[in-house]
Scaffold this motif. Structure first.
Motif, short mmCIF file in Angstrom:
data_model
loop_
_atom_site.label_atom_id
_atom_site.label_comp_id
_atom_site.label_asym_id
_atom_site.label_seq_id
_atom_site.Cartn_x
_atom_site.Cartn_y
_atom_site.Cartn_z
N PRO A 67 0.82 -1.22 0.00
CA PRO A 67 0.00 0.00 0.00
C PRO A 67 0.85 1.28 0.00
O PRO A 67 1.92 1.31 0.59
N SER A 68 0.34 2.31 -0.63
CA SER A 68 0.99 3.61 -0.69
C SER A 68 0.32 4.58 0.28
O SER A 68 -0.89 4.51 0.49
N SER A 69 1.09 5.48 0.84
CA SER A 69 0.51 6.51 1.69
C SER A 69 0.01 7.69 0.86
O SER A 69 -0.59 8.61 1.38
N GLU A 70 0.23 7.65 -0.45
CA GLU A 70 -0.14 8.75 -1.34
C GLU A 70 -1.52 8.63 -1.97
O GLU A 70 -2.11 9.61 -2.38
N ARG A 71 -2.03 7.40 -2.05
CA ARG A 71 -3.32 7.19 -2.73
C ARG A 71 -3.99 5.92 -2.19
O ARG A 71 -3.30 5.02 -1.70
N THR A 101 -12.24 11.27 11.46
CA THR A 101 -11.97 12.71 11.51
C THR A 101 -10.51 13.01 11.26
O THR A 101 -10.15 14.18 11.09
N GLN A 102 -9.67 11.98 11.23
CA GLN A 102 -8.24 12.18 11.01
C GLN A 102 -7.94 12.33 9.53
O GLN A 102 -8.63 11.76 8.69
N PRO A 103 -6.90 13.09 9.20
CA PRO A 103 -6.53 13.20 7.79
C PRO A 103 -6.08 11.84 7.25
O PRO A 103 -5.55 11.02 7.98
N THR A 104 -6.31 11.64 5.98
CA THR A 104 -5.83 10.46 5.31
C THR A 104 -4.31 10.41 5.41
O THR A 104 -3.66 11.44 5.35
N GLY A 105 -3.77 9.22 5.59
CA GLY A 105 -2.32 9.10 5.62
C GLY A 105 -1.83 8.09 6.62
O GLY A 105 -2.42 7.03 6.81
N ILE A 106 -0.77 8.45 7.32
CA ILE A 106 -0.05 7.53 8.19
C ILE A 106 -0.37 7.80 9.65
O ILE A 106 -0.39 8.94 10.09
N TRP A 131 -5.92 4.95 5.66
CA TRP A 131 -4.83 5.13 6.60
C TRP A 131 -3.93 3.92 6.59
O TRP A 131 -4.39 2.79 6.46
N LEU A 132 -2.64 4.14 6.78
CA LEU A 132 -1.66 3.10 7.05
C LEU A 132 -1.38 3.22 8.54
O LEU A 132 -0.93 4.27 9.01
N ILE A 133 -1.67 2.17 9.29
CA ILE A 133 -1.61 2.23 10.75
C ILE A 133 -0.54 1.28 11.27
O ILE A 133 -0.47 0.12 10.87
N ASP A 134 0.25 1.78 12.18
CA ASP A 134 1.32 1.02 12.83
C ASP A 134 0.73 -0.17 13.58
O ASP A 134 -0.35 -0.08 14.17
N GLN A 136 2.38 -1.46 16.12
CA GLN A 136 2.89 -1.30 17.48
C GLN A 136 2.00 -0.31 18.24
O GLN A 136 1.95 0.87 17.90
N LYS A 137 1.30 -0.80 19.25
CA LYS A 137 0.32 0.02 19.96
C LYS A 137 0.92 1.27 20.61
O LYS A 137 0.25 2.28 20.73
N ASN A 138 2.18 1.19 21.03
CA ASN A 138 2.77 2.37 21.65
C ASN A 138 3.02 3.51 20.65
O ASN A 138 3.36 4.62 21.06
N ASN A 139 2.81 3.26 19.37
CA ASN A 139 2.99 4.29 18.34
C ASN A 139 1.67 4.85 17.81
O ASN A 139 1.69 5.69 16.91
N ILE A 140 0.55 4.36 18.33
CA ILE A 140 -0.75 4.82 17.82
C ILE A 140 -1.62 5.31 18.99
O ILE A 140 -1.40 4.93 20.13
N PRO A 141 -2.63 6.15 18.69
CA PRO A 141 -3.51 6.64 19.75
C PRO A 141 -4.28 5.50 20.42
O PRO A 141 -4.62 4.49 19.80
N VAL A 142 -4.56 5.68 21.70
CA VAL A 142 -5.26 4.68 22.50
C VAL A 142 -6.62 4.32 21.90
O VAL A 142 -7.03 3.16 21.95
N TYR A 143 -7.31 5.29 21.29
CA TYR A 143 -8.64 5.00 20.74
C TYR A 143 -8.60 3.94 19.64
O TYR A 143 -9.62 3.34 19.32
N LEU A 144 -7.43 3.65 19.07
CA LEU A 144 -7.30 2.64 18.02
C LEU A 144 -6.96 1.25 18.54
O LEU A 144 -7.06 0.27 17.80
#
Length: 159
Positions: A67-71, A101-106, A131-134, A136-144
């Motif tokens: 996957p690309s973060s551009e499209r 509500t988050q911008p598209t992306g990483i 979205w491309l989502i990590d 590793q939970k310590n790198n992403i918001p708790v709500y995810l």
């Protein structure tokens, strides 16, 4: 006001008027989810699925492209069995409203240390957000956290 602004405004209003953990289902669209690894060999390196919420069908991508973060992801989808669809049919209802509500992306640093990443795409009201989502939970918001746990479990159940 264009369609994207209207969709975003509606999603923001829904987010701020409901509880923080409110879930939103794509309306009249689909959810594409998957897991990918860059430093990997074989078929299991990229698993992407499309859950059609209108036709109530599940499709698996056969392109297996990183996957690309551009499209948004452009896959080639093959219909899967109805019992497999039943395993994941609730996943679109569990997408956190806050993610929409988050911008598209990483989100985080997906596949940074060969840990892989999750791909999530929502199509609603003719708009595509992804979205491309990590992983590793310590790198992403708790709500995810709960959502990525469920996402991982559902993807594993389809293999």
């Amino acid at each position: 006001m264009n369609g994207y602004s209207l969709l975003l405004g509606t999603l923001l209003a829904a987010t701020f008027t409901g509880c923080e953990q409110e879930k939103v289902s794509p309306d009249g669209g689909y959810l594409v989810v998957g897991r990918y690894y860059g430093e990997c060999i074989g078929e299991s390196c990229i698993d992407i699925f499309k859950i059609d919420t209108v036709a109530e069908r599940l499709y698996e991508d056969t392109a297996d492209t990183y996957p690309s973060s551009e499209r948004p992801y452009e896959g080639r989808y093959q219909l899967k069995s109805q019992p497999l669809y039943e395993q994941v049919r609730v996943l679109p209802q569990h997408v956190p409203a806050q993610l929409l509500t988050q911008p598209t992306g990483i989100v985080g640093q997906p596949d940074f240390a060969d840990g892989g990443g999750y791909y999530v795409e929502v199509s609603a009201a003719g708009q595509r957000k992804f979205w491309l989502i990590d992983t590793q939970k310590n790198n992403i918001p708790v709500y995810l956290h709960a959502f990525v746990d469920e996402l991982d479990a559902k993807i594993r159940s389809l293999q």
